[in-house]
Design an enzyme around this catalytic site. Structure first.
Site, short mmCIF file in Angstrom:
data_model
loop_
_atom_site.label_atom_id
_atom_site.label_comp_id
_atom_site.label_asym_id
_atom_site.label_seq_id
_atom_site.Cartn_x
_atom_site.Cartn_y
_atom_site.Cartn_z
N SER A 1 0.82 -1.21 0.00
CA SER A 1 0.00 0.00 0.00
C SER A 1 0.85 1.26 0.00
O SER A 1 0.35 2.35 -0.18
CB SER A 1 -0.92 0.01 1.21
OG SER A 1 -0.22 -0.35 2.36
N HIS B 1 -2.89 -3.28 -6.00
CA HIS B 1 -3.28 -2.83 -4.67
C HIS B 1 -4.80 -2.96 -4.50
O HIS B 1 -5.57 -2.23 -5.11
CB HIS B 1 -2.82 -1.37 -4.47
CG HIS B 1 -3.15 -0.82 -3.13
ND1 HIS B 1 -3.39 0.51 -2.93
CD2 HIS B 1 -3.27 -1.40 -1.91
CE1 HIS B 1 -3.65 0.72 -1.64
NE2 HIS B 1 -3.59 -0.42 -1.01
N GLU C 1 -5.75 -0.64 -7.66
CA GLU C 1 -4.73 0.21 -8.27
C GLU C 1 -3.71 -0.72 -8.92
O GLU C 1 -3.19 -1.62 -8.27
CB GLU C 1 -4.00 1.03 -7.19
CG GLU C 1 -4.60 2.36 -6.90
CD GLU C 1 -3.83 3.13 -5.83
OE1 GLU C 1 -3.46 2.55 -4.79
OE2 GLU C 1 -3.62 4.34 -6.01
N ASN D 1 -3.41 5.98 -1.04
CA ASN D 1 -2.95 6.33 0.31
C ASN D 1 -2.31 7.71 0.38
O ASN D 1 -2.28 8.31 1.45
CB ASN D 1 -2.03 5.24 0.85
CG ASN D 1 -2.85 4.06 1.30
OD1 ASN D 1 -3.92 4.24 1.88
ND2 ASN D 1 -2.40 2.85 1.02
N1 3HC Z 1 -17.33 -11.12 1.43
C1 3HC Z 1 -18.40 -10.90 0.65
N2 3HC Z 1 -19.28 -9.90 0.85
C2 3HC Z 1 -19.05 -9.11 1.92
C3 3HC Z 1 -17.95 -9.26 2.78
C4 3HC Z 1 -17.06 -10.33 2.50
N3 3HC Z 1 -15.97 -10.55 3.23
N4 3HC Z 1 -17.99 -8.29 3.73
C5 3HC Z 1 -19.07 -7.55 3.47
N5 3HC Z 1 -19.72 -8.05 2.38
C6 3HC Z 1 -20.91 -7.48 1.74
C7 3HC Z 1 -22.15 -7.71 2.55
O1 3HC Z 1 -22.74 -8.94 2.23
C8 3HC Z 1 -23.01 -6.52 2.15
O2 3HC Z 1 -23.65 -6.79 0.92
P1 3HC Z 1 -25.05 -6.05 0.49
O3 3HC Z 1 -24.74 -4.58 0.42
O4 3HC Z 1 -25.36 -6.63 -0.85
O5 3HC Z 1 -26.01 -6.40 1.54
C9 3HC Z 1 -22.00 -5.41 1.92
O6 3HC Z 1 -20.75 -6.06 1.66
C10 3HC Z 1 -21.84 -4.48 3.10
O7 3HC Z 1 -21.48 -5.24 4.25
P2 3HC Z 1 -22.22 -5.14 5.66
O8 3HC Z 1 -23.70 -5.01 5.46
O9 3HC Z 1 -21.74 -6.25 6.52
O10 3HC Z 1 -21.62 -3.84 6.35
P3 3HC Z 1 -21.79 -2.32 6.01
O11 3HC Z 1 -22.95 -2.00 5.16
O12 3HC Z 1 -21.64 -1.66 7.33
O13 3HC Z 1 -20.46 -2.03 5.13
C11 3HC Z 1 -18.17 -1.76 4.67
C12 3HC Z 1 -19.19 -2.37 5.60
C13 3HC Z 1 -18.25 -2.42 3.28
C14 3HC Z 1 -16.80 -2.04 5.28
C15 3HC Z 1 -18.47 -0.21 4.52
O14 3HC Z 1 -18.56 0.37 5.80
C16 3HC Z 1 -17.38 0.52 3.76
O15 3HC Z 1 -17.37 0.51 2.53
N6 3HC Z 1 -16.48 1.19 4.50
C17 3HC Z 1 -15.35 1.91 3.88
C18 3HC Z 1 -14.26 0.91 3.59
C19 3HC Z 1 -13.09 1.57 2.92
O16 3HC Z 1 -12.99 2.77 2.72
N7 3HC Z 1 -12.10 0.72 2.57
C20 3HC Z 1 -10.87 1.17 1.99
C21 3HC Z 1 -9.86 1.30 3.06
S1 3HC Z 1 -8.34 1.92 2.47
C22 3HC Z 1 -7.53 0.59 1.89
O17 3HC Z 1 -7.98 -0.52 1.95
C23 3HC Z 1 -6.19 0.83 1.33
C24 3HC Z 1 -5.14 0.30 2.26
O18 3HC Z 1 -3.90 0.34 1.60
C25 3HC Z 1 -5.08 1.02 3.57
#
Ligand code: 3HC
Length: 279
Positions: A116, A137, A149, A187
């Site tokens: 990342s 990424h 990415e 990032n």
């Molecule tokens: N496998 C399959 N499906 C999954 C899953 C998994 N492991 N985890 C969640 N899902 C699905 C659920 O089934 C649900 O599907 P639906 O919308 O069709 O019902 C959907 O994803 C949303 O999950 P939840 O209902 O359990 O939970 P939330 O609605 O609260 O969403 C979240 C959780 C997806 C994490 C949301 O809060 C989100 O998008 N948050 C922001 C995450 C983000 O910004 N990530 C990037 C971080 S930065 C990064 O990764 C870069 C690194 O280098 C730091």
């Protein structure tokens, strides 16, 4: 295609889930049998979520899982087409793993890193064939986030970039090409936003709930910045900021004092049940 994922943590297991769901054969590699077993459990839990939402049947899950193997030995990745390295974010750790990978695979195997924040060129330095090396990424949670990415190093060949882009699209992701700059695009932008939110909290501009509510309702983000930092892991955020800061010497990437303090206290976010919030 046959894909090896090196590392079975949150990202390694999430990527493995994505890969088998796209009908590839996957092998997830981790040095310790315990971590590979935990990674497999995470994949199963991810599928359970999809089943509970009615998006997947148990038969589909069983079929996908039958295409996922786990191992502790690099000898088992000889025949793979693409390797995705997802081990901890440390230059030397990744270099050691990547050298082992290169010694194990065919000369035409594409080798990608899920780093990342570490420079693709710095990681490529000790590889014999840097032309077949690039960054892929993924975002957390890998099965849910729709973009990857695709990071081009100075020596990455155009053929490899194109194959990797097609592979990413075949995983159902939008594959966006970026160049090898510290933090890439994701990032470089995200960490400044998270860091500034932490500084604002520390300076008493607003409560954590107020900061997160403004981001959620004002910017339509699914999580506020402090919730998101907890979700990513405060130690991971700090490591990424430090890596970018070291490469750029730009003070805007220097981890906020409050972030350093929480990490020092072992408050790492969701994974340790405590961060900005308690879980
Ligand atoms: N496998 C399959 N499906 C999954 C899953 C998994 N492991 N985890 C969640 N899902 C699905 C659920 O089934 C649900 O599907 P639906 O919308 O069709 O019902 C959907 O994803 C949303 O999950 P939840 O209902 O359990 O939970 P939330 O609605 O609260 O969403 C979240 C959780 C997806 C994490 C949301 O809060 C989100 O998008 N948050 C922001 C995450 C983000 O910004 N990530 C990037 C971080 S930065 C990064 O990764 C870069 C690194 O280098 C730091």
């Amino acid at each position: 295609m046959k894909i090896a994922i090196i590392g079975a943590g949150t990202m390694g297991s999430g990527i493995a889930q994505v890969v088998i769901t796209a009908n590839h054969d996957a092998i997830m590699v981790s040095e310790s049998a315990k971590s590979v077993a935990a990674g497999l459990e995470r994949v199963k839990a991810g599928f359970e979520k999809a089943i509970s939402k009615g998006k997947m049947t148990q038969e589909q899950r069983d079929s996908y899982l039958s295409h996922l193997k786990t191992t502790s030995s690099m000898n088992d990745i000889k025949e793979v087409d693409i390797v995705i390295e997802a081990v901890p974010e440390d230059l030397m750790t990744k270099r050691v793993v990547l050298e082992k990978v290169e010694n194990a695979v065919r000369d035409d195997t594409i080798i990608a890193t899920n780093t990342s924040s570490i420079s693709i060129d710095a990681l490529a330095k000790t590889l014999q064939i840097p032309e077949r090396f690039l960054g892929l990424h993924f975002f957390n949670p890998a099965p849910v986030m729709k973009v990857i990415e695709v990071v081009r190093g100075k020596k990455t060949s155009s053929v490899v970039m194109e194959k990797a882009r097609k592979f990413g699209e075949g995983l159902g992701k939008v594959a966006v090409e970026v160049n090898d700059f510290p933090g890439f695009i994701s990032n470089r932008i995200l960490m400044v936003y998270l860091n500034e939110s932490i500084n604002a909290l520390d300076q008493g501009v607003a409560t954590k709930e107020a900061i997160d509510t403004i981001a959620k309702l004002g910017f339509n983000h699914p999580m506020g910045p402090l919730e998101l930092a907890d979700f990513i892991g405060l130690d991971v955020c700090k490591d990424i900021m430090n890596a970018i800061y070291l490469q750029t010497n730009d003070p805007k990437f220097k981890p906020a004092a409050l972030l350093e303090k929480l990490v020092g206290e072992g408050r790492l976010g969701r994974k340790s049940s405590k961060g900005f919030y308690d879980y």
